[in-house]
Design an enzyme around this catalytic site. Structure first.
Site, PDB file in Angstrom:
ATOM      1  N   HIS A   1      -7.227 -45.127 -23.405  1.00  0.00           N
ATOM      2  CA  HIS A   1      -6.167 -46.124 -23.238  1.00  0.00           C
ATOM      3  C   HIS A   1      -6.334 -47.412 -24.049  1.00  0.00           C
ATOM      4  CE1 HIS A   1      -8.888 -47.288 -19.764  1.00  0.00           C
ATOM      5  NE2 HIS A   1      -8.742 -48.441 -20.376  1.00  0.00           N
TER       6      HIS A   1
ATOM      7  N   ASP B   1     -14.804 -48.895 -21.085  1.00  0.00           N
ATOM      8  CA  ASP B   1     -13.842 -48.437 -22.075  1.00  0.00           C
ATOM      9  C   ASP B   1     -14.553 -47.551 -23.086  1.00  0.00           C
ATOM     10  OD1 ASP B   1     -11.513 -49.705 -21.094  1.00  0.00           O
ATOM     11  OD2 ASP B   1     -12.214 -51.612 -21.877  1.00  0.00           O
TER      12      ASP B   1
ATOM     13  N   HIS C   1     -16.192 -49.795 -14.820  1.00  0.00           N
ATOM     14  CA  HIS C   1     -15.219 -49.345 -15.808  1.00  0.00           C
ATOM     15  C   HIS C   1     -15.782 -49.570 -17.203  1.00  0.00           C
ATOM     16  CE1 HIS C   1     -11.364 -48.396 -17.550  1.00  0.00           C
ATOM     17  NE2 HIS C   1     -11.342 -49.553 -18.195  1.00  0.00           N
TER      18      HIS C   1
ATOM     19  N   ASP D   1      -6.734 -48.846 -15.559  1.00  0.00           N
ATOM     20  CA  ASP D   1      -6.540 -49.838 -16.627  1.00  0.00           C
ATOM     21  C   ASP D   1      -5.707 -49.310 -17.776  1.00  0.00           C
ATOM     22  OD1 ASP D   1      -6.895 -52.308 -17.922  1.00  0.00           O
ATOM     23  OD2 ASP D   1      -8.575 -51.557 -19.062  1.00  0.00           O
TER      24      ASP D   1
END
Length: 1023
Positions: A577, A262, A260, A372
């Site tokens: 997000h 970001d 993951h 997330d």
């Protein structure tokens, strides 16, 4: 074999084994101390610093100054490039040779002009393999370049991970040398570590745990770290243990590599590009050595970045996608926030993402992947299905602060009844390490035992990137079927969900939104980003409508396909997000606001061109209305002398300017100062009494003889709260903040009349929040308008405070209604249960409504998303002031508008939805000739159906796509009428793929369509 009797002391045996592999104790004689053999210094090490992120070609042409290990460099966000020349000793023939590189920044190894390996201490990657088994024909003299960034895996927070970055932090290289790596020691260490963890995790109550204890103790007896000839027999003991099989019914764990990343968070967008490069090139290296390894990877934007910045790496990724090892997932442009983007934005996330994956890899994703984000809209199941997706994976609801979500595998039913199979990995993480505790937690935490016997385990360092390691793979490979543990198979999302679908007959169904009981502050933090998002969504909508109509009237019009895609992708990127929620550092906010500025600038230019093509250019004022219904609104115009004036678009054929003294029998507004200093203001629909401090003493709906404000209460009451969460500053507002409520009472300038009447009545006032912050507000009432507007300016310089505005209303209802994407839903106004209490702060879009039978009050806004309705008090959240990870979050001047609309009947019958669109979508002035004929391109026969989108079809230059949705929650038949030259019409999905089984009947009266509640319908119109 004979041994002296051993005391069955679990502690001593376990600690003996732990010390045998410790990297702290007894390393002079234990196994860990033998991991590295001989070492050899580098021939030379040079460096140079760059404040910017530059290409390899630019870097390799620089002058490198001598560098010593231990030297510091920086500051934060700079890049230090190293030139490494090395010569491997001839005597290391047949040995595994590594470059050992330990630093406190993230690094990329470049060899022969190509990226080959990511290195980061936090991600347990500190060596680059130069040779698995050194041969004579291999190059012994090598030159490498290492690009080291001055930030860690999680940015550069000053004192804690989420603290604002330390701009002056210095970094260093702590170790750089050639070493012999003893692979046999590493393999044996892995065996020891797994067995020790089995002993610890299974505990004293499990027979299998004691079997592991005695096995690992016997291994210590057998293994002589100084004698590699003992390793094989020692490993055979572990192999025998791991090969003891499970029963047929044991839980199966589907292991998938994951990383993951970001797209921006504690680091800027630009650094994410390099994080992707470092992480993914490392994944490719692992795939070369582990053909069974499967890696899942989301976010088309990140693939797009890698394609542009690392084309050679991207080609390798394409190759492994074909092999089925590197698996694109999710289908969206970024892993967007699940609450705040509009319905159309969510559709575009999938449209851009799925089309990118199909163009680059020849595939569409079958699963939505959003592990997330901070909550999940109830319309997502329908949007997923409309984009060819029937499965959903996330885990964020495991973060719930109050209630434990009752399922891990279930059907999620959306607002319209659409269902998708949904899986929350029971390990409650998307960055596991393949350890024993991960496997056991995955099995034990499964809340659907007996209904689902398969679960996902996502392994690899994440958030800041990093991804899987060889050690993680080695752990999982040993544990494919070991008694006492769940079965493990290297798997893929398709395999997992296929198995879950097969076994789905007993699954439960969760209906409605997936509300995260945490991070409620993200509905409000960084208000400028939220305002930019709303305004840019609306601008791009209007550009597409105007451009589509221009194209339909003139086939030579150049529809701005490429530019619109570029602007949409910028907007979608900012919906990541940690960006639109406001949980990012200041550098990211600056980037986001710059992107909004670019969208506004370029979008406004595109709109000007399209509107110019729609009407003959002239000197007369006209209006472009991008909504498919008639509007009667007061707007800002210029009088004959070019001075600002007010005008009103009255109907399709008449236009009133205030200075013309012509009213067409309108009931005009009035605003009158009373003897007590209050102001009486009305427009024939509403009448209000405004106190000196700007609060509403009364808001009266004249037509129904109803007062909207509660007895002995005041509407438009600004209130301040102390806002100090437990940890996640920008993210969280805690329930206890409600105990700190303080009304804003200090009047700087009392209410006074600005416009006494005519087309508009308005007053203004100023309040002091503190010695640092003030509110100035214009309260506006327009002719023919059923709501009262509050145009607000706040100069905000607070710390850990929360500003809201309250309207206690004369309505009693157990539920309030909130607009969401393509519809609305209800939430309780009471706090009966913990599930109700956890919704003390909720999200919504353009409006919220509190209604009882035949009367209600709606609260509208133009850029806010946080609401609270408790009992009869409607509250709109306005501004927060967190200090981490952005030290200056929301400091400055803010402008926003909200409105209050009392109404008779239901909010549906009162046209609340339409008026919320009117408040947000401006009537746009255009220049035309006096003889320009007014025309309308589309209209819909029923108010329940909203025509949300008009755009050119992606793959058909002679076609338009229109998107409609049912907004009232009703089953209805509607007619879409158009004046455009329409040849044929077809249903299509949200990816604009034509459904050849569903032609649409086109008649002179229009297109007749049937809708179920909250259904989204997309049509392909062939012109």
């Amino acid at each position: 074999m004979f041994h002296q009797p051993v005391l069955k002391n679990r502690r001593t045996l376990l600690e003996r084994a732990e010390k045998f592999v410790s990297d702290i104790y007894f390393t002079d004689c234990n196994l860990r101390g033998r991991l590295y053999g001989d070492s050899f210094p580098l021939e030379s090490l040079g460096s140079f610093l760059s404040p910017k992120r530059i290409t390899f070609t630019e870097a390799s042409e620089q002058i490198f100054a001598p560098h010593k290990v231990g030297d510091t460099f920086g500051p934060t966000w700079w890049t230090c490039w190293f030139k490494v020349t090395l010569k491997i000793p001839e005597s290391w023939r047949g040995k595994e040779v590594h470059l050992l590189w330990e630093s406190d920044g993230e690094s990329m190894v470049w060899r022969d002009g190509q990226p080959v390996q990511g290195l980061t201490k936090d991600g347990e990657k500190t060596s680059y393999i130069l040779s698995d088994c050194l041969k004579d024909e291999e190059p012994h003299s090598v030159t490498l370049y290492i690009e080291m960034v001055c930030n860690g895996l999680f940015g550069a927070g000053q004192g804690s991970m989420i603290a604002p970055p330390d701009p002056n932090r210095k970094f260093s290289l702590q170790r750089a040398e050639l070493v012999v790596f003893n692979r046999a020691v590493r393999e044996l260490l892995t065996d020891f570590e797994l067995l020790i963890d089995i002993v610890k995790e299974l505990g004293e109550g499990e027979q299998r745990g004691f079997q592991a204890l005695f096995t690992v103790n016997e291994m210590v007896n057998l293994c002589d770290p100084s004698d590699p000839s003992t390793f094989s027999k020692t490993r055979s003991l572990a192999k025998n243990f791991f090969s003891q099989r499970n029963g047929e019914s044991q839980h199966t764990v589907h292991a998938m590599g994951h990383c993951h990343i970001d797209s921006a968070w504690l680091w800027p967008y630009e650094e994410t590009i390099r994080k992707c490069g470092r992480s993914w090139v490392t994944v490719i290296r692992l795939m070369e050595k582990n053909p069974e390894f499967v890696f899942t990877c989301s976010q088309a934007q990140q693939f797009h970045w890698v394609k542009n910045w690392y084309p050679g790496l991207f080609s390798q990724i394409q190759n492994y996608v074909k092999k089925g090892q590197f698996i694109p997932v999710g289908g969206t442009w970024v892993e967007m926030d699940g609450n705040l983007p509009s319905g159309e934005s969510m559709v575009r996330q999938f449209l851009e993402g799925q089309r990118f994956f199909n163009q680059e890899f020849g595939m569409y994703c079958k699963e939505f992947w959003l592990p997330d984000t901070f909550g999940y809209s109830a319309q997502l199941p329908q949007i997923m299905q409309g984009c060819g997706i029937s499965n959903f994976l996330t885990q964020k609801l495991s973060w719930n602060l109050v209630n434990t979500f009752p399922h891990n595998t279930f059907f999620w039913e959306g607002l319209d009844g659409s269902k998708v199979v949904t899986h929350f990995p029971p390990g409650n993480s998307y960055e596991m390490k393949g350890k024993i505790e991960d496997l056991l937690r995955t099995m034990k935490n499964n809340k659907d035992k007996g209904r689902a016997n398969h679960s996902a385990l996502l392994f690899g360092f994440g958030d800041g990137g990093g991804g899987p390691t060889q050690l993680m793979l080695d752990r999982l490979n040993r544990l494919t079927n070991t008694d006492g543990l769940p079965k493990v198979q290297m798997s893929s999302p398709d395999k997992l969900f296929s198995q879950l679908q097969v076994d789905s007959s007993l699954l439960c169904t969760w209906t409605g939104e997936l509300f995260l009981e945490l991070h409620n502050g993200t509905y409000t933090t960084l208000a400028q980003i939220k305002k930019g998002n709303r305004q840019c969504e609306i601008l791009l909508h209007d550009v597409e409508v105007a451009s589509s109509l221009a194209l339909s009237r003139d086939r030579t019009f150049q529809y701005p396909v490429e530019k619109l895609q570029e602007l949409w992708r910028l907007l979608l990127l900012n919906q990541f997000h940690d960006v639109i929620p406001g949980s990012c550092i200041e550098m990211v906010e600056k980037d986001a606001l710059r992107y909004y500025k670019d969208i506004r600038s370029d979008g406004t230019a595109l709109l000007h061109v399209a509107c110019g093509a729609l009407g003959s250019k002239g000197t007369s004022a006209g209006v472009f209305n991008s909504l498919p219904w008639e509007r009667h609104e007061v707007i800002q115009v210029q009088d004959g002398a070019g001075k600002p004036d007010l005008g009103m678009w009255y109907d399709y054929n008449d236009y009133i300017v205030a200075s013309q003294n012509r009213t067409l029998n309108l009931i005009l507004c009035y605003a009158t100062l009373q003897a007590d200093g209050s102001v009486l203001m009305g427009n024939g629909i509403l009448q209000t009494v405004i106190n000196k401090d700007g609060t509403l003493a009364s808001l009266y709906l004249i037509t129904s003889n109803r007062e909207a404000i509660s007895d002995s209460c005041h509407g438009n009451q600004f209130v301040m709260f102390t806002d100090v969460p437990l940890y996640w500053d920008a993210w969280d507002v805690m329930d206890y903040h409600l105990q700190t409520r303080k009304p804003v009472l200090e009047v700087v300038q009392p209410v006074h009349v600005v416009s006494s009447g005519g087309l508009r009545g308005s007053v203004s006032f100023t309040l002091r929040i503190s010695d640092k912050s003030v509110i100035t507000q214009d309260i506006i009432m327009d002719a023919m308008c059923p709501y009262i507007k509050f145009e607000t300016e706040v100069k905000w310089k607070e710390s850990h405070k929360f500003l809201k505005v309250e309207f206690p209303v004369r309505v009693h209802s157990p539920n309030a209604t909130y607009e969401i994407q393509f519809g609305h839903l209800q939430r309780p106004t009471h706090r009966n249960t913990s599930w109700d209490w956890a919704r003390f702060e909720v999200w919504g879009h353009k409006w919220a409504d509190l209604s009882e039978h035949n009367f209600g009050v709606a609260l509208l806004n133009d850029c806010k998303y946080g609401y609270s309705v408790h009992k009869n008090t409607m509250t709109l959240s306005l501004l927060r002031a967190p200090k981490a990870p952005h030290a200056n979050a929301d400091m400055g001047t803010h402008h926003f508008t909200y409105a209050v609309m009392p109404h008779t009947g239901s909010f549906q019958d009162a046209s609340v939805i339409r008026y919320s669109y009117n408040l947000n979508f401006p009537l746009r002035l255009i220049q035309c000739t006096p003889d320009t004929v007014t025309w309308s391109a589309f209209s819909v026969s029923t108010e329940a159906i909203i025509l949300e989108t008009i755009k050119r079809a992606e793959d058909h230059s002679g076609a338009l796509v229109v998107r409609l949705y049912e907004s009232h929650g009703s089953s209805v038949t509607a007619t879409l009428s158009t004046t455009l030259p329409l040849k044929e019409a077809w249903h299509c999905d949200l990816l604009e793929r034509q459904d050849h089984t569903q032609p649409v009947s086109v008649s002179s009266g229009g297109i007749t369509l049937s809708f179920s509640p909250f259904q989204i319908v997309s049509l392909l119109l062939i012109m």
